[in-house]
Write an enzyme that holds these catalytic residues in place. Structure first.
Site, short mmCIF file in Angstrom:
data_model
loop_
_atom_site.label_atom_id
_atom_site.label_comp_id
_atom_site.label_asym_id
_atom_site.label_seq_id
_atom_site.Cartn_x
_atom_site.Cartn_y
_atom_site.Cartn_z
N CYS A 271 4.31 -2.59 1.03
CA CYS A 271 3.66 -1.53 1.33
C CYS A 271 3.80 0.00 0.93
O CYS A 271 2.95 0.70 0.50
CB CYS A 271 3.61 -1.45 3.10
SG CYS A 271 3.83 -3.01 3.73
N ARG A 300 14.11 -11.18 1.42
CA ARG A 300 14.44 -10.93 2.58
C ARG A 300 15.70 -11.72 2.82
O ARG A 300 15.57 -13.06 2.60
CB ARG A 300 13.32 -11.00 3.69
CG ARG A 300 12.28 -10.15 3.18
CD ARG A 300 11.19 -10.48 4.35
NE ARG A 300 10.05 -9.59 4.13
CZ ARG A 300 8.77 -9.92 4.57
NH1 ARG A 300 8.75 -10.44 5.64
NH2 ARG A 300 7.83 -8.93 4.31
N GLN A 318 4.23 -12.59 -1.59
CA GLN A 318 3.32 -12.13 -0.68
C GLN A 318 1.84 -11.83 -1.03
O GLN A 318 1.76 -10.98 -2.28
CB GLN A 318 3.62 -10.95 0.31
CG GLN A 318 4.64 -11.15 1.31
CD GLN A 318 4.90 -9.98 2.22
OE1 GLN A 318 4.96 -9.05 1.86
NE2 GLN A 318 4.59 -10.39 3.66
N ASP A 320 -0.59 -9.67 -0.61
CA ASP A 320 -0.77 -8.28 0.18
C ASP A 320 -1.90 -7.62 -0.42
O ASP A 320 -2.33 -7.55 -1.43
CB ASP A 320 0.64 -7.54 -0.12
CG ASP A 320 1.64 -7.40 1.14
OD1 ASP A 320 1.13 -7.77 2.06
OD2 ASP A 320 2.98 -6.93 0.65
N HIS A 322 -3.83 -3.84 0.68
CA HIS A 322 -4.00 -2.71 2.02
C HIS A 322 -5.20 -1.94 1.67
O HIS A 322 -5.80 -1.77 0.47
CB HIS A 322 -2.84 -1.58 1.52
CG HIS A 322 -1.71 -2.17 1.77
ND1 HIS A 322 -0.68 -2.78 1.11
CD2 HIS A 322 -0.82 -2.17 3.11
CE1 HIS A 322 0.53 -3.23 1.62
NE2 HIS A 322 0.50 -2.82 2.70
N LYS A 402 -3.59 -6.20 15.77
CA LYS A 402 -3.75 -7.01 14.60
C LYS A 402 -4.56 -8.38 14.92
O LYS A 402 -4.63 -8.73 16.39
CB LYS A 402 -2.34 -7.65 14.16
CG LYS A 402 -1.61 -8.52 14.89
CD LYS A 402 -0.19 -9.03 14.33
CE LYS A 402 0.31 -9.88 15.41
NZ LYS A 402 1.52 -10.52 14.78
N HIS A 448 -2.83 -3.41 6.91
CA HIS A 448 -2.28 -4.48 6.08
C HIS A 448 -2.86 -5.79 6.33
O HIS A 448 -3.46 -6.12 7.24
CB HIS A 448 -0.79 -4.61 6.49
CG HIS A 448 -0.20 -3.43 6.56
ND1 HIS A 448 0.91 -3.02 5.62
CD2 HIS A 448 0.12 -2.51 7.75
CE1 HIS A 448 1.59 -2.01 6.07
NE2 HIS A 448 0.94 -1.63 7.18
#
Length: 575
Positions: A271, A300, A318, A320, A322, A402, A448
């Protein structure tokens, strides 16, 4: 048959298991025994090292306790009396200390067994229904590797024996579909002690499937108005300080490295990089909405005990995205992102999909009006897509509401994949703005969206959903030519080249073995199409076609076969 909620039945079963362990191992020390999504567990500290044979004895005694229909009796006491009741039980005393001063301290008695517990429980042990102990594992006290390792017994409980048997059959089927087992058998991926735990090595076949997944993902995103980004794997510490990760997520990040006298961290999230792209110039309302997506690999630190094949790793990609837009367009954007997410999940063969909506918690950042608008857009999107939806009122993150999508696989298990998450925190932290029609600066909405979640985990889900037998469009080898003898080998190579030129993934079995052995090998490797090439077929320049779904399809020319396969690939036909 018990009419209590499963969570109550399972928590009560955990108490009964603890009572049985207490009888069999009087010197055992106890921690906690909560209900879980699929059952329950209890953690113990004892000198005796439990083995699977011990579970039979514990389960046998549990069934006796259940048969006695012992009442679950609640009583409350003072903290001082509680400490006396728990004398010698260090883990329980530690849990007692967690209870705030002034809060009620309650216990439940089941026969001779007394446990510190808030409840609730069934009325008596006979209401538990059917139980089964499943396995033993190690677990650190409070999940901290610095604390003692306890022995954890897992079990499950259902209201009836029939429900339990259905679940046990599902477990049996799940064991056959275990992606770790199939990943090795089909040579899809692996791990290496030299590389490190939780870091995936993609083997050629697995990498080929991943390539197909990524290509499809990218093509669909471009078709649906997204732009793709690529961002670095590391970032300076000030980036993670601004985002808040260093303050709130440091334990999940890998140690810093010093470059040019500045600290850098391997990224746990994509992000902040996308936000920096947004902030690279002044934005106008005319540019919005922006839909940016990336297959970004993040790292992670997951505790070694929590690593599980592809489902929980330390390095993963990911998918991802946005979405940055104005308040006026947020409703349309959410409706579109949910529609798109459903379309992609369905293309991979998942049709039973449920939504879970989480709304504003008590402590939250962002203006209440923006929360209301965000939640309203999520509700309307769910209704528009006619999705079954559970609402968790107040269950959202502090930074935004979410929607999670959960898919049900071929054997009825639910998997959480897609998340559509509003964020009112990062736009404030990074001071994201755009110039509105009024010429003034405004704060955009930021959403997200991880569609598959991570490629690694989604790949693991796919392996288990299909039991390794991928549909034609995803299969690493879509067809295999089986020459009956070496006499047909040259023609097999010619046919193979022709099919490859048409875009298909085709192999040839050149082993010195009979046709039966070649067929068995191809079936064990889950190849969708088997193309037998014998003398008769060679004379007519055809192949005898078999596939997993329809069996024998007869003799076909390469052109006719290619037409059939092309239709299945292009339409993402699921077998």
């Amino acid at each position: 048959m018990s009419n209590y909620p499963l969570e109550t039945i399972r928590h009560s079963a955990a108490h009964v298991m603890a009572a049985a362990v207490k009888q069999l191992y009087p010197d055992a020390k106890f921690d906690i025994g909560p209900a879980t999504e699929n059952g329950f567990y209890y953690d113990f500290d004892m000198e005796h090292r439990l083995v699977n044979e011990d579970l039979k004895e514990i389960e046998k005694l549990m069934k006796k306790i259940i048969g006695r229909k012992l009442p679950f009796e609640r009583f409350e006491t003072t903290r001082e009396e509680a400490e006396k009741l728990l004398a010698g039980q260090d883990y329980k005393l530690s849990r007692l200390a967690d209870i705030p001063e002034g809060e009620t301290v309650s216990f439940y008695r089941t026969g001779d067994y007394i446990d510190l517990c808030r409840g609730p429980h069934v009325e008596h042990s006979g209401e538990i229904g059917a139980v089964k102990l499943t396995n033993i594992a190690g677990s650190y006290f409070r999940g901290d590797e610095k604390n003692p390792m306890l022995q954890r017994i897992y079990g499950t409980a259902f209201a009836s024996q029939e429900e339990l048997q259905t679940y046990l059959k599902q477990l049996e089927e799940a064991a056959k579909r275990d992606h770790r087992k199939l990943g090795t058998e089909l040579d899809l991926f692996g791990f290496s002690d030299c590389v490190g735990p939780g870091l995936v090595l993609w083997h050629p076949k697995g990498a080929l499937i991943r390539h197909v997944m990524e290509s499809f993902w990218k093509d669909e995103h471009y078709k649906n108005g997204y732009e793709l980004l690529y961002t670095p794997h590391i970032g300076q510490s000030n980036l993670w300080e601004t985002s808040g990760h260093l303050n709130f997520y440091r334990d999940g990040m890998y140690s810093s490295m010093e470059i040019d006298e500045k600290d850098y961290y391997v990224k746990p999230m994509n992000c902040p990089f996308h936000i920096e792209v947004y902030r690279s110039k002044l934005r106008s309302y005319r540019e919005l909405p922006l839909r940016w997506a990336e297959l970004g690999t993040v790292y992670r630190y997951e505790k070694s005990g929590s690593l599980h094949g592809l489902m929980r790793v330390r390095g993963f990609t990911q998918d991802d995205s946005h979405i940055i837009c104005t308040p006026e367009s947020i409703e349309d954007e959410i409706a579109e992102v949910l529609r798109f997410s459903l379309a992609i999940n369905r293309a991979f063969g998942f049709t039973d999909i449920k939504a879970y909506l989480s709304t504003r918690p008590e402590k939250a950042v962002g203006e209440p009006e923006r929360w209301e608008k965000a939640i309203d857009s999520l509700r309307k999107a769910v209704a528009k897509c006619e999705l079954d939806c559970d609402v968790d009122e107040g269950g959202g993150a502090f930074y935004g509401p979410k929607i999670d999508l959960k898919l049900r696989d071929a054997i009825g298990r639910e998997w959480q994949t897609t998340t559509i998450q509003f964020d009112f925190n990062l736009p404030e932290r990074f001071d994201m703005t755009y110039i509105g029609e009024d010429g003034k600066k405004h704060r955009p909405f930021m959403v997200h969206r991880a569609l598959l979640g991570s490629l690694e985990r989604f790949f693991g889900i796919l392996v288990e959903h299909y039991a390794g037998a991928f549909p034609v469009w995803l299969a690493p080898e879509q067809a295999r030519i089986l020459p009956v003898s070496d006499k047909q080998l040259d023609l097999a190579k010619e046919f193979c080249a022709e099919l490859r030129a048409k875009g298909f993934r085709v192999g040839i079995d050149t082993q010195a073995a009979g046709l039966g052995a070649k067929i068995r090998t191809a079936r064990s490797e889950r190849v969708p199409y088997l193309l037998v090439l014998g003398e008769r077929e060679a004379e007519t320049r055809t192949v005898a076609v078999r596939n997993r779904k329809e069996g024998e399809l007869g003799v076909m020319t390469i052109e006719k076969l290619a037409e059939k396969m092309r239709a299945e690939v292009d339409n993402k036909v699921i077998w």
